[in-house]
Write an enzyme that holds these catalytic residues in place. Structure first.
Site, mmCIF file in Angstrom:
data_model
loop_
_atom_site.group_PDB
_atom_site.id
_atom_site.type_symbol
_atom_site.label_atom_id
_atom_site.label_comp_id
_atom_site.label_asym_id
_atom_site.label_seq_id
_atom_site.Cartn_x
_atom_site.Cartn_y
_atom_site.Cartn_z
ATOM 1 N N LYS A 171 -17.387 -37.630 9.000
ATOM 2 C CA LYS A 171 -18.803 -37.312 9.203
ATOM 3 C C LYS A 171 -19.439 -37.171 7.821
ATOM 4 C CE LYS A 171 -21.651 -34.513 9.441
ATOM 5 N NZ LYS A 171 -22.904 -34.549 8.632
ATOM 6 N N GLU A 247 -13.065 -27.498 -0.088
ATOM 7 C CA GLU A 247 -13.523 -27.589 -1.480
ATOM 8 C C GLU A 247 -14.993 -27.207 -1.450
ATOM 9 O OE1 GLU A 247 -12.529 -31.468 -3.040
ATOM 10 O OE2 GLU A 247 -10.400 -30.998 -3.021
ATOM 11 N N CYS A 281 -20.217 -30.234 -7.976
ATOM 12 C CA CYS A 281 -19.699 -28.874 -7.784
ATOM 13 C C CYS A 281 -19.049 -28.340 -9.054
ATOM 14 C CB CYS A 281 -18.656 -28.890 -6.682
ATOM 15 S SG CYS A 281 -17.303 -30.004 -7.079
ATOM 16 N N GLU A 383 -25.378 -20.258 -6.779
ATOM 17 C CA GLU A 383 -25.264 -21.691 -7.073
ATOM 18 C C GLU A 383 -26.626 -22.355 -6.871
ATOM 19 O OE1 GLU A 383 -23.332 -24.417 -4.200
ATOM 20 O OE2 GLU A 383 -22.135 -25.083 -5.909
HETATM 21 N N1 LIG Z 1 -15.693 -28.068 -4.317
HETATM 22 C C1 LIG Z 1 -16.016 -29.352 -4.294
HETATM 23 O O1 LIG Z 1 -15.201 -30.250 -4.584
HETATM 24 C C2 LIG Z 1 -17.429 -29.736 -3.916
HETATM 25 C C3 LIG Z 1 -17.787 -31.067 -4.096
HETATM 26 C C4 LIG Z 1 -19.105 -31.445 -3.774
HETATM 27 C C5 LIG Z 1 -20.018 -30.525 -3.273
HETATM 28 N N2 LIG Z 1 -19.631 -29.252 -3.085
HETATM 29 C C6 LIG Z 1 -20.589 -28.272 -2.586
HETATM 30 O O2 LIG Z 1 -21.379 -28.857 -1.523
HETATM 31 C C7 LIG Z 1 -22.690 -28.282 -1.542
HETATM 32 C C8 LIG Z 1 -23.729 -29.380 -1.528
HETATM 33 O O3 LIG Z 1 -23.451 -30.278 -0.475
HETATM 34 P P1 LIG Z 1 -24.172 -30.139 0.945
HETATM 35 O O4 LIG Z 1 -25.539 -29.551 0.794
HETATM 36 O O5 LIG Z 1 -24.033 -31.429 1.688
HETATM 37 O O6 LIG Z 1 -23.245 -29.042 1.667
HETATM 38 P P2 LIG Z 1 -23.363 -28.584 3.181
HETATM 39 O O7 LIG Z 1 -22.321 -27.569 3.342
HETATM 40 O O8 LIG Z 1 -24.765 -28.280 3.556
HETATM 41 O O9 LIG Z 1 -22.951 -29.899 4.044
HETATM 42 C C9 LIG Z 1 -21.748 -30.566 3.779
HETATM 43 C C10 LIG Z 1 -21.365 -31.364 5.029
HETATM 44 O O10 LIG Z 1 -21.063 -30.462 6.083
HETATM 45 C C11 LIG Z 1 -21.809 -30.768 7.237
HETATM 46 N N3 LIG Z 1 -22.029 -29.494 7.935
HETATM 47 C C12 LIG Z 1 -22.975 -28.559 7.650
HETATM 48 N N4 LIG Z 1 -22.854 -27.491 8.484
HETATM 49 C C13 LIG Z 1 -21.777 -27.767 9.309
HETATM 50 C C14 LIG Z 1 -21.130 -27.075 10.390
HETATM 51 N N5 LIG Z 1 -21.548 -25.869 10.793
HETATM 52 N N6 LIG Z 1 -20.072 -27.659 11.005
HETATM 53 C C15 LIG Z 1 -19.636 -28.881 10.600
HETATM 54 N N7 LIG Z 1 -20.204 -29.597 9.603
HETATM 55 C C16 LIG Z 1 -21.259 -29.035 8.955
HETATM 56 C C17 LIG Z 1 -23.056 -31.447 6.710
HETATM 57 O O11 LIG Z 1 -23.673 -32.233 7.693
HETATM 58 C C18 LIG Z 1 -22.470 -32.273 5.561
HETATM 59 O O12 LIG Z 1 -21.907 -33.460 6.066
HETATM 60 C C19 LIG Z 1 -22.765 -27.451 -2.813
HETATM 61 O O13 LIG Z 1 -22.559 -26.088 -2.496
HETATM 62 C C20 LIG Z 1 -21.590 -27.945 -3.660
HETATM 63 O O14 LIG Z 1 -21.093 -26.956 -4.531
HETATM 64 C C21 LIG Z 1 -18.347 -28.815 -3.414
HETATM 65 O O1 LIG Z 2 -19.022 -32.347 -6.651
HETATM 66 C C1 LIG Z 2 -17.800 -32.159 -6.696
HETATM 67 C C2 LIG Z 2 -16.886 -33.100 -7.232
HETATM 68 C C3 LIG Z 2 -15.614 -33.178 -6.802
HETATM 69 C C4 LIG Z 2 -14.763 -34.129 -7.443
HETATM 70 C C5 LIG Z 2 -13.536 -34.471 -6.958
HETATM 71 O O2 LIG Z 2 -13.090 -34.002 -5.781
HETATM 72 C C6 LIG Z 2 -12.663 -35.401 -7.667
HETATM 73 O O3 LIG Z 2 -12.987 -35.822 -8.814
HETATM 74 O O4 LIG Z 2 -11.601 -35.740 -7.091
#
Ligand SMILES: NC(=O)c1ccc[n+]([C@@H]2O[C@H](COP(=O)([O-])OP(=O)(O)OC[C@H]3O[C@@H](n4cnc5c(N)ncnc54)[C@H](O)[C@@H]3O)[C@@H](O)[C@H]2O)c1
Ligand SMILES: O=C/C=C/C=C(\O)C(=O)O
Length: 479
Positions: A171, A247, A281, A383
């Site tokens: 998804k 993550e 992230c 964040e």
């Molecule tokens: N740690 C990492 O590797 C990493 C990498 C990239 C982004 N992020 C984090 O992601 C965030 C930004 O991305 P975003 O705004 O898309 O995050 P988000 O959590 O709003 O959404 C991420 C995904 O989850 C889905 N989703 C949302 N609520 C859900 C639920 N209740 N059940 C199932 N699916 C659900 C969304 O549709 C989307 O596909 C930031 O906080 C960033 O730090 C972390």
């Molecule tokens: O925004 C977050 C980035 C995550 C990066 C990875 O998971 C990767 O480089 O494998």
């Protein structure tokens, strides 16, 4: 990329369900419609994955690894289509998309093909007892990913999940369905067995994301996104005790010591603060600089922030991209306003640029450098996920480490110093899953990746991915 995005189930496109709008972040214009999966569409995707599981998990690991290599080859054949899809969804620069986002997709599949082939099994032999381990796939895995590095992050999970013998239902974010739609076409074009890879589109709560994680036919969930979403997903799967790999968010610190190569530290901070518009992230939102070089560092970083180029995505010199949505742009701008209200000094940016063309309808914000706020301020705790950092001085190493660790998050950190002993000492004192010294976002895909505290649960990467995507069974035989 098509202006109508469908689901992909059992090897076929499925154009069912209401559609929702997709927008170009450069201009804010609606440029596509996307089908939203309801419970019945999600159920069909999970059923297709379940039906494909015996055949797929029954292959030898080497046969599945060969399929991963075929996917990687086909990604490279459709490279420009994937670049176009990613840019259309995100507005990110063609230079970054061609050098990071799409190449990492092919690399993710290739890496896990090799890691699976080399993953040793354990066998222990005592005098008259032999114990050995066999690994079984988890089953049907839900892969839920965010909008910032759509193709990179989805393939980072799809690769190991498939090579371990699972089938997946992906998804993608509602903001960025394009590159998964192309990957689905690629899977069909190489004859990947139907149902091994499925893609459903929609939102999170009350939509495809929630329906997927709650589905009784889903055996595990791998998720990348906001920490509060991870918490919501954890609640959704708690009753069935499904394995989760999270993550999540970050509020990453960078420590710059006076003995650092300041040129390298400034350029490193430009990358770690402003790459992908700060929408990574791993980006640095908190910088702590030893006092003797604080003034020079702030002035140089602010000067470089003002040099970042707001070109269009197709311009190879573009280095600053829009935020993913109007909502996210407004969130970032609200933190700029909050910083000003709390008395921050703004050394660069602090608002939204004006172009005098169609980009004024887009989701751009200025790259921003702040100082003067206390470590406990919201700007330093929450964040923001945009092209912004706050820089504060420190006088002693222990103080810098304490400031960096003063966070509910613990994903990544950077340390800039010329002292080898300090590099090891400080890196081992920081509460984070990923520490970079005199560099940032240099990746060896064989290493564990993930965060502590609110930044995640578990690690993926290298054999740690195979440890999550498969269950070991220990068999002990009396000889
Ligand atoms: N740690 C990492 O590797 C990493 C990498 C990239 C982004 N992020 C984090 O992601 C965030 C930004 O991305 P975003 O705004 O898309 O995050 P988000 O959590 O709003 O959404 C991420 C995904 O989850 C889905 N989703 C949302 N609520 C859900 C639920 N209740 N059940 C199932 N699916 C659900 C969304 O549709 C989307 O596909 C930031 O906080 C960033 O730090 C972390
Ligand atoms: O925004 C977050 C980035 C995550 C990066 C990875 O998971 C990767 O480089 O494998």
């Amino acid at each position: 990329m098509s202006d109508l995005v469908t689901h992909f189930i059992g090897g076929l496109p499925v154009a069912e369900g209401e559609t929702f709008a997709g927008y170009d972040p450069v201009t804010g214009r609606e440029v596509r419609r996307v089908h939203e999966a309801d419970r019945s569409v999600v159920d069909r995707a999970v059923s297709a994955a379940r039906a494909a599981l015996p055949g797929w998990s029954g292959l030898q690991a080497a046969e599945r690894a060969a399929w991963m290599r075929r996917l990687a080859d086909a990604i490279e054949e459709r490279f420009e289509d994937l670049v176009a899809a990613e840019i259309a969804d995100t507005g990110k620069s063609i230079t970054q998309t061609r050098t990071l986002d799409i190449p990492r997709g092919a690399a993710n599949f290739r890496s896990f093909a090799e890691i699976a082939a080399q993953h040793p099994e354990n066998a222990f032999h005592l005098k008259d007892v032999l114990s050995y381990t066999v690994r079984r796939p988890l089953g049907v895995v839900a892969v839920i990913v965010p909008w910032n590095l759509p193709f990179l992050l989805a393939t980072w999970k799809i690769g190991p999940a498939l090579v371990a013998g699972n089938t997946v239902v992906v998804k993608p974010s509602e903001h960025t369905p394009g590159s998964m739609a192309v990957l689905a076409e690629i899977a069909a074009s190489i004859g990947l067995p139907p149902g091994v890879l499925n893609v459903v589109n929609g939102f999170g709560p009350g939509s495809a994301g929630q329906f997927l994680v709650e589905h009784p036919g889903v055996d595990a969930v791998t998720f990348t996104g906001e920490s509060r979403t991870g918490s919501a997903i954890m609640k959704s799967v708690a009753d069935r005790v499904k394995p989760v790999s999270f993550e999540l968010g970050g509020k990453n610190a960078g420590l710059v010591f006076a003995d650092a190569d300041l040129d390298a530290a400034v350029e490193g901070a430009v990358r770690s603060v402003f790459t992908n518009g700060g929408q990574v992230c791993l980006c640095t939102e908190r910088l702590y600089v030893e006092r003797p070089v604080f003034g020079e560092f702030v002035a140089r970083l602010a000067g470089r922030a003002r040099e970042l180029a707001f070109g269009r995505p197709q311009d190879e010199h573009t280095t600053m991209m829009p935020m993913i949505s109007a909502e996210h742009r407004d969130k970032v701008l609200s933190y700029y306003a909050l910083a000003e209200d709390e008395g921050a000094e703004i050394h660069a940016g602090g608002g939204a640029p004006r172009f005098g063309d169609d980009r004024d309808g887009g989701y751009y914000v200025e790259p921003t450098v702040l100082t003067g706020l206390p470590s406990g301020s919201r700007v330093n705790r929450e964040e923001i996920f945009g092209p912004v950092c706050h820089v504060a001085p420190f006088d002693a190493e222990a103080e810098a480490v304490a400031l960096a660790n003063e966070s509910e998050y613990g994903l990544a950190a950077t340390v800039w110093t010329s002292s080898l002993s300090r590099a090891h000492r400080v890196a081992q004192s920081l509460e984070a899953g990923l520490i970079w010294v005199n560099t940032w976002y240099l990746r060896d895909l064989r290493t564990p990746f993930g965060g502590v505290k609110l930044s995640g649960i578990g690690r993926e990467g290298g054999t740690r991915s195979l440890d999550f995507y498969s269950e070991p069974t220990t068999i002990t035989i009396k000889l």
